[in-house]
Design an enzyme around this catalytic site. Structure first.
Site, mmCIF file in Angstrom:
data_model
loop_
_atom_site.group_PDB
_atom_site.id
_atom_site.type_symbol
_atom_site.label_atom_id
_atom_site.label_comp_id
_atom_site.label_asym_id
_atom_site.label_seq_id
_atom_site.Cartn_x
_atom_site.Cartn_y
_atom_site.Cartn_z
ATOM 1 C CB ILE A 136 -26.560 7.568 -24.533
ATOM 2 C CG1 ILE A 136 -25.049 7.755 -24.636
ATOM 3 C CG2 ILE A 136 -27.222 7.759 -25.887
ATOM 4 C CD1 ILE A 136 -24.361 6.768 -25.579
ATOM 5 C CE LYS A 205 -24.419 -1.514 -20.052
ATOM 6 N NZ LYS A 205 -22.992 -1.176 -20.047
ATOM 7 N N GLY A 302 -20.099 5.541 -15.348
ATOM 8 C CA GLY A 302 -19.597 6.565 -14.430
ATOM 9 C C GLY A 302 -20.740 7.206 -13.670
HETATM 10 N N1 HSE Z 1 -18.600 -1.652 -17.083
HETATM 11 C C1 HSE Z 1 -19.718 -1.034 -17.698
HETATM 12 C C2 HSE Z 1 -19.245 -0.294 -18.931
HETATM 13 C C3 HSE Z 1 -20.386 -0.121 -16.716
HETATM 14 O O1 HSE Z 1 -18.040 -0.073 -19.044
HETATM 15 O O2 HSE Z 1 -20.007 0.068 -19.802
HETATM 16 C C4 HSE Z 1 -21.643 0.530 -17.185
HETATM 17 O O3 HSE Z 1 -22.655 -0.374 -17.430
#
Ligand code: HSE
Length: 435
Positions: A136, A205, A302
């Site tokens: 995104i 994040k 991914g």
């Molecule tokens: N484990 C993380 C998720 C990986 O599922 O968003 C990507 O940052």
């Protein structure tokens, strides 16, 4: 025609997809760049390991200096993860005049500002779109398309693994524990799933989104965080009955008196667009003063979605390099607001508790503590309660589901301490109403 030479650190899932996209979409990439590209070297720990991408032309090395000290390499791509080693590599890249693309949220959530400043001092570009919500394009959106707005609030489902687990619990009527094992086997969770389950990944994040959205520095260790380990199937069902879904949200708010940055499970209305985001998908909901509300949706993890963001950065950055522009993107350079403690915020709460108090006694106890009840149900009396659950629970125990009116978190916590004395088990989840 100029050739942009690329050195890559890391050839795991994201690194391999990046190489594959650069190779398979080479013509598309190069036409947009107006230059040819070459992956000159890829630095990995073990050069002898079998790889999914073709590395037969001996571009693999285990020596970082083969990239960092090669004057022909223009762009360093850091997709190896981790903090200290990656930081050293990125710093060395800037000091050697190389531009950097990174997908490393852990690093950027702690050192994004320092690294962006170092990049500028060395006249280098630093792009990291892949660090938040994989495919995104939310960071560049915040840094370019939405810059005419004061961003008031950013709310996101930014951890695919936990959203996958919560979705399957709800749809398949399964416990958290049973899905954790399945999710590991399917590759949705690491062998050590703590960063996902405990909300730490989402907190990183959240820090980056808040920093870029509000131009005000928030580091990952300043984000309030609580994960999904205590969420049970029973809570999901009770929330559904009340018209809510349970989601793990990363929430950043830009208030007059400070910044809120928090990651925790919430009840959100089933009608909210974020409530419909299922399985491993991510979505970021942004509220701007003139924009209103927008939502950005897609795969947040991914190899291919994340590799797509890395390659997008390589092209965007490569164009700047070819045009010989000076770096102009700032990381949280305007504000210096403090972080507001979650205890100073007001919420409505969902509570499920088992107690030997009767409904009027419970209501009385809460009201003495200034907790106003919006709704209360004795779910023990509910005919849908499973027979197994009835057997598990002593006959003299009641199980109540309560929704409170809004109350200051610190006052609510004090009341809960009182309730805990009369209750065997109590689950509390905040309700996100201003969203
Ligand atoms: N484990 C993380 C998720 C990986 O599922 O968003 C990507 O940052």
């Amino acid at each position: 025609m100029k050739t942009l030479q690329i050195g890559i650190f890391g050839l795991g899932t994201v690194g391999s997809s990046t190489v594959q996209i650069l190779t398979c979409n080479r013509e598309l990439v190069e036409r947009q760049l107006g230059a040819t590209t070459q992956i000159s070297k890829i630095c990995v720990r073990d050069t002898g390991k079998t790889r999914t991408v073709d590395t037969s032309n001996s571009i693999l090395t285990s020596r970082p200096e083969d990239i960092l000290l090669d004057p022909k390499i223009d762009i360093v791509v850091e997709v190896m993860g981790g903090i200290e080693k990656s930081k050293e590599i990125i710093e060395a890249a800037f000091k050697n005049g190389k531009h950097v693309v990174s997908a490393n949220k852990d690093l950027i959530a702690l050192y994004g500002k320092e690294l962006s400043e170092l990049a500028k001092q060395n006249n280098c570009h630093f792009f990291f779109e892949a660090a938040v919500a994989g495919g995104i394009p939310i960071l560049r959106t915040l840094q370019s398309s939405l810059t005419g707005n004061h961003i008031n609030k950013i709310s996101g489902i930014v951890n695919g693994s936990t959203n996958y687990i919560l979705t399957r619990m709800e749809i398949e009527n399964l416990s958290l524990e049973s899905i954790i094992e399945d999710a590991k086997a399917l590759g949705y969770l690491e062998a050590d799933p703590s960063a996902d389950l405990d909300g730490l990944d989402a907190a990183r994040k959240c820090a980056i989104l808040a920093s870029l959205g509000f131009h005000n520095l928030v580091k990952s260790n300043q984000v309030y965080v609580s994960g999904i380990r205590n969420i049970s199937l029973e809570d999901i069902k009770q929330a559904n009955k009340l018209g809510y879904k349970i989601k793990l949200l990363a929430i950043a708010e830009n208030k007059k008196d400070g910044i809120v940055a928090r990651v925790h499970p919430v009840l959100i209305s089933q009608d909210h667009p974020l409530a419909g985001v299922q399985y491993e998908f991510n979505a970021v909901y942004v509220d701007g003063d003139y924009l209103g509300q927008t939502m950005y949706y897609g795969r947040g993890a991914g190899g291919n979605p994340t590799g797509s963001a890395v390659v997008g950065d390589i092209i965007a950055l490569g164009r700047q390099v070819l045009a010989q522009t000076r770096p102009d993107l700032d990381y949280a350079s305007m504000g210096d607001k403090a972080i507001i403690d979650i205890e100073d915020l007001d919420f409505s709460y969902y509570m499920r508790l088992e107690t030997d108090l009767k409904e009027d006694q419970l209501a009385d106890l809460l009201s003495k503590r200034d907790i106003k009840i919006r709704s209360i149900e004795n779910v023990n009396l509910n005919e849908e309660t499973s027979d197994t659950k009835k057997l598990e629970k002593p006959a003299d125990k009641n199980e109540f589901v309560i929704i409170t009116e809004r109350v200051r978190e610190k006052d609510f916590k004090k009341s809960i301490e009182e309730l805990e004395k009369t209750s065997n088990s109590i689950t509390v989840i905040r309700i996100e109403e201003d969203i």
